[in-house]
Design a protein around this motif. Structure first.
Motif, PDB file in Angstrom:
ATOM      1  N   LEU A 117       0.686  -1.116   0.096  1.00 14.47           N
ATOM      2  CA  LEU A 117      -0.079   0.118   0.049  1.00 14.47           C
ATOM      3  C   LEU A 117       0.779   1.159  -0.002  1.00 14.47           C
ATOM      4  O   LEU A 117       1.761   1.281   0.772  1.00 14.47           O
ATOM      5  N   ALA A 118       0.681   2.230  -0.963  1.00 10.45           N
ATOM      6  CA  ALA A 118       1.524   3.457  -0.995  1.00 10.45           C
ATOM      7  C   ALA A 118       0.394   4.711  -0.597  1.00 10.45           C
ATOM      8  O   ALA A 118      -0.518   4.657  -1.171  1.00 10.45           O
ATOM      9  N   ALA A 119       1.112   5.563  -0.045  1.00 11.88           N
ATOM     10  CA  ALA A 119       0.495   6.972   0.296  1.00 11.88           C
ATOM     11  C   ALA A 119       1.570   8.091   0.123  1.00 11.88           C
ATOM     12  O   ALA A 119       2.624   7.597   0.375  1.00 11.88           O
ATOM     13  N   CYS A 120       1.149   9.174  -0.455  1.00 16.94           N
ATOM     14  CA  CYS A 120       1.843  10.246  -0.528  1.00 16.94           C
ATOM     15  C   CYS A 120       1.307  11.424   0.300  1.00 16.94           C
ATOM     16  O   CYS A 120       0.013  11.740   0.333  1.00 16.94           O
ATOM     17  N   SER A 121       2.122  12.205   1.036  1.00 16.45           N
ATOM     18  CA  SER A 121       1.592  13.183   1.903  1.00 16.45           C
ATOM     19  C   SER A 121       1.887  14.669   1.051  1.00 16.45           C
ATOM     20  O   SER A 121       2.068  14.585  -0.284  1.00 16.45           O
ATOM     21  N   GLU A 122       0.816  15.431   1.588  1.00 19.49           N
ATOM     22  CA  GLU A 122       0.832  16.890   0.887  1.00 19.49           C
ATOM     23  C   GLU A 122       2.337  17.468   0.943  1.00 19.49           C
ATOM     24  O   GLU A 122       2.544  18.369   0.037  1.00 19.49           O
TER      25      GLU A 122
END
Length: 851
Positions: free
Chosen positions: A79-84
């Motif tokens: 699972l991949a996520a990118c922050s602001e």
């Protein structure tokens, strides 16, 4: 301030923790490959919800700012996520362990609003937004995270302005900007512009997962579909129209034969593209913000504007609802509460915080369990959806107050439609013990001419003749409301009961009325009239004195009486100043020039807290101008509401102003935050690092206590086990097992004969923590033959008895099993005691097996 669950504020050791609230609909949810888990972005973390139960399974952490995108990488099961701020994190889906972390070097000052990871090289496409820029940019970062290429397309300033589709070797990006649609081939960089000669502005876009098909929703409610846009010639298009409001969300099914759409009508539409048919799921409660389809088209997840996610079956029925903090759709998540309650209240009966919920509702949130208890429908009207050419106004709750023990609640509801006269109602509710809910007692239409400025109930008493509420309005009056027997009002009608009525009215020199408040014992009523503080005896509605300072002729925004040793002091908020008056000596104690947005008092101590317009937190006592605590720039986000919540027990490990109560405050993202000691910052779910563990193990959390007993599942705890002493036995043996059995409903119990044997044997206490289950079984087999050996054991024990007489301080009784020893405490031995104990140990245990 970085948007984290736990944030260190200063050197005093206090950290800011998120206790509840926050958005779970800021991004479209993501299904797991087997559709059993739904991944949801929650602030700076990701929660995994079970699609079968709707409960939280575990949480992914490690990001220091808010998530801007969420993506499931099937080829690596991660699972991949990118922050602001450009943090990209890859987690293992089964264990929530961080596999890889990257940091993008963003150009200038910008915020990432969208991200997609592409190919085996994991190139990263981001959507970058900069302040004071009318459009967003699309950038492609290489795996080094330093170099990037800008794709020459513009995007709308919204999260639904781009979509990625196609298979691995033919992936593409679709973007929208005003009336234009762009398709970008990620392999060769080819850009195709899709344009229709009209003024239709596009709001959202979706891409087919395998073919070159784009679906675009417009502000006029139309959905336009383009096909084969990378081929030569003009690509064919088709238009689907049902929505009357702008389309907020669209999504293709897994196979691409269906299309789902939703908007402000609170209706989800399923389009069968080949046959041009449509089906509807109406009355979903609030507008739709995002849509996502699970693999195999098993479920559709609809993110709603009220901060809930509805899981919908292929039959278009709602299967589960995942609900976090309930949002008022009309107020919005980041608008000021001009049409919401201006105070966060504490309900003393349910020990919960009370604030706006659904439109026309109040929600009760338990600060002790961090859970939403229920929503109370105050208005009793259907939610009215918007129309295309005009704004529809719903009735909203703007004030709420409780009596000292929560038996009575007062509310004020308002409907402000500029085309019609103002609607306002004052309602009094009584708690029904049988129904365990509030029931409407009295409804007063238009209690004031114009809007109602404030509402308070008299503290300190629940006596029939002492109950009192006060309201102030734009008609330059405050009104005192008391409870009376309705039989004295409705004579001859045969009706009796308790109703509220206006007992008296107060005015002062024709000045506009403002905030009102009672002293801690209810003996003094304070009412603000313009820049003057007036003090009244509420029982007689008699003016005692008025306080005005010649240097401060600004209208009073807020007044608050002190409590405890500061009960003789009153704090006044002016637009640019704080003033403290001594109501005994009628003199001003001190004044400080500061702009304050929120003032709240702790009813269980003499402390108060204010939040400044710049985000500072100041805790002080009205008797001293020197603050107890100053937290500069505590939050970059605007604080909307705040309240003190009493602790279940006093805590001396916290700061002095936190010994009896905890300060809760809510920011513009509707996150419920607190300040706690850094030493007590435990790693809780939702407030710390990711909970690690195997998914298969977490599925066992649904086992019943009987299942745990029969399956032999051991509970894992962070608490250090207490080693029992050989010379003492505290508590009741087997109490925990018995409690587990009694907690289960009777209709769920298995047959008694299947559990009784193992249950009773679990109560037998053995020496040592490493004894095996096989040894216990061996003991029981030997006990079956106990009766056949009674005579032999009796002779052996008589020999032991003679030997032990030489040492009366030692009792060394031996069981029939050679592998199990019983240790007895050192007690004074007597022949009668030894004989009694020996009889107990020689008893047969066949009755256990018989059961």
């Amino acid at each position: 301030m970085a948007e984290t669950n736990t944030h260190v504020c200063d050197v005093d050791g206090l950290v800011m923790k998120r206790k509840g609230g926050g958005s779970i609909v800021s991004l479209p949810p993501v299904f797991s490959s087997d559709s059993r888990i739904l991944y949801v972005a929650w602030g700076n973390s990701v929660r995994a919800y079970s699609t079968q139960t709707g409960s939280v399974l575990f949480e992914f952490g490690g990001i220091s700012s808010r998530c801007s995108s969420l993506q499931l990488l099937l080829e690596s099961d991660s699972l991949a996520a990118c922050s602001e701020k450009g943090e990209v994190i890859f987690w293992d889906c089964s264990s929530a362990v961080i596999q890889e972390k990257r940091v993008l070097e963003l150009p200038d000052a910008g915020k990432i609003t969208g991200c997609h990871i592409f190919g085996r090289e994991k190139d990263i496409f981001i959507v970058l937004w900069k302040e004071q820029q009318k459009f967003q940019q699309l950038l492609r970062f290489k795996s080094s995270c330093k170099d990037f290429d800008e794709i020459k397309v513009k995007l709308n300033n919204s999260q639904s302005s781009f979509a990625v589709g196609g298979q691995e070797n033919s992936q593409y990006v679709g973007t929208i900007y005003k009336c234009n649609v762009y398709a970008v081939n990620l392999r060769n960089g080819k850009i195709v512009r899709l344009f229709v000669h009209s003024e239709r502005r596009y709001t959202c876009i979706a891409a087919h997962k395998s073919d070159h098909i784009l679906a675009v929703g417009g502000i006029d409610g139309c959905i336009t579909i383009w096909r084969g846009f990378f081929e030569q010639g003009t690509p064919p298009r088709s238009v689907y129209h049902w929505h009357t409001l702008p389309v907020n969300a669209i999504c293709f099914s897994e196979t691409g034969t269906s299309l789902f759409s939703g908007g402000g009508e609170c209706v989800m539409v399923r389009w069968l593209l080949e046959y041009q048919e449509k089906n509807f799921l109406p009355r979903m409660g609030s507008p739709i913000s995002h849509l996502a389809v699970s693999p195999g088209n098993q479920l559709v997840a609809a993110s709603m504007a009220d901060n809930s996610i509805q899981l919908i079956s292929p039959r278009l029925t709602i299967e589960k609802v995942i609900q976090n903090f309930t949002w008022n759709v009309n107020i919005g998540s980041k608008e000021t509460h001009s049409m919401g309650i201006n105070k966060m209240r504490f309900d003393p009966r349910t020990k919960s915080l009370v604030l706006n919920g659904l439109s026309g509702h109040l929600q009760f949130f338990s600060a002790y369990t961090n859970s939403l208890l229920y929503n109370l429908d105050v208005v009793g009207q259907n939610f009215l959806t918007q129309e295309r050419n005009r704004t529809i106004y719903n009735t909203e709750v703007v004030h709420v107050a409780f009596s000292c023990n929560g038996n009575w609640m007062a509310t004020v509801e308002v409907r402000k439609d500029p085309d019609f006269s103002l609607e306002s109602r004052l309602k009094f509710w009584r708690f029904n013990e049988e129904k365990q809910n509030f029931g409407l007692n009295t409804c007063i239409e238009s209690p004031h001419i114009g809007e109602i400025c404030a509402l308070e109930m008299k503290p300190g008493t629940e006596d029939f003749y002492q109950l009192m509420a006060v309201t102030s309005g734009e008609d330059e009056k405050f009104k005192i409301w008391t409870l009376m027997d309705s039989s004295t009002v409705r004579e001859g009608k045969g009706e009796s009961g308790e109703v509220w009525h206006c007992e008296s009215v107060g005015v002062y020199k024709g000045l506009p009325s403002g905030d009102v408040g009672f002293s801690s014992d209810g003996s003094i009523l304070g009412a603000a009239f313009a820049y003057t503080l007036t003090l009244w005896v509420p029982d007689a509605n008699e003016l005692k004195s008025s306080l005005t300072h010649p240097d401060y002729h600004q209208n009073i925004r807020k007044l608050q009486f002190g409590s405890g040793d500061c009960c003789h002091l009153t704090v006044i908020l002016l637009p640019e100043c704080i003033i403290v008056w001594n109501i005994f000596s009628l003199t001003m104690t001190w004044a400080v020039p500061i702009e304050v947005s929120i003032l709240t008092a702790d009813p269980f101590s003499s402390h108060m807290a204010v939040f400044t317009c710049s985000g500072d937190l100041i805790v002080f006592k009205p008797s001293e101008p020197q603050p107890v605590l100053i937290k500069p720039t505590l939050s970059e986000n605007k604080i909307l509401l705040a309240a003190f919540v009493p602790l279940t027990k006093s805590r001396s490990d916290l700061m002095q102003w936190q010994h009896k109560s905890q300060l809760y405050f809510m920011n513009e993202y509707q996150e419920l935050l607190v300040l706690e000691s850094q030493d007590n910052d435990s790693k809780e779910a939702g407030h710390g690092e990711a909970v690690q563990g195997n998914l298969s193990e977490k599925s066992d959390l649904n086992l019943t206590p009987f299942g745990l007993l029969l399956a032999g599942v051991k509970h894992i705890s962070n608490v250090k086990p207490v080693i029992p002493s050989d010379y003492s036995c505290d508590g009741i043996p087997g109490k925990e097992k018995i409690d587990e059995l009694l907690r289960m409903p009777a209709h769920t119990m298995p047959p008694l004969h299947s559990i009784c044997y193992r249950f009773l044997t679990s109560l037998i206490k053995k020496i040592g923590n490493n004894s095996k289950d096989e040894e216990s079984d061996a003991e029981m087999e030997e006990d079956e033959n106990m009766d056949d050996k009674d005579s032999e054991s009796g002779s052996e024990n008589s020999v032991k008895h003679e030997r032990d007489k030489s040492d009366p301080d030692k009792i060394n009784l031996q069981d029939k099993s050679e592998n199990c020893k019983v240790v007895r405490p050192k007690v004074e031995s007597t022949p009668e005691l030894e004989a009694h104990l020996q009889e107990v140990f020689n008893e047969s245990s066949k009755w256990v097996k018989a059961l």
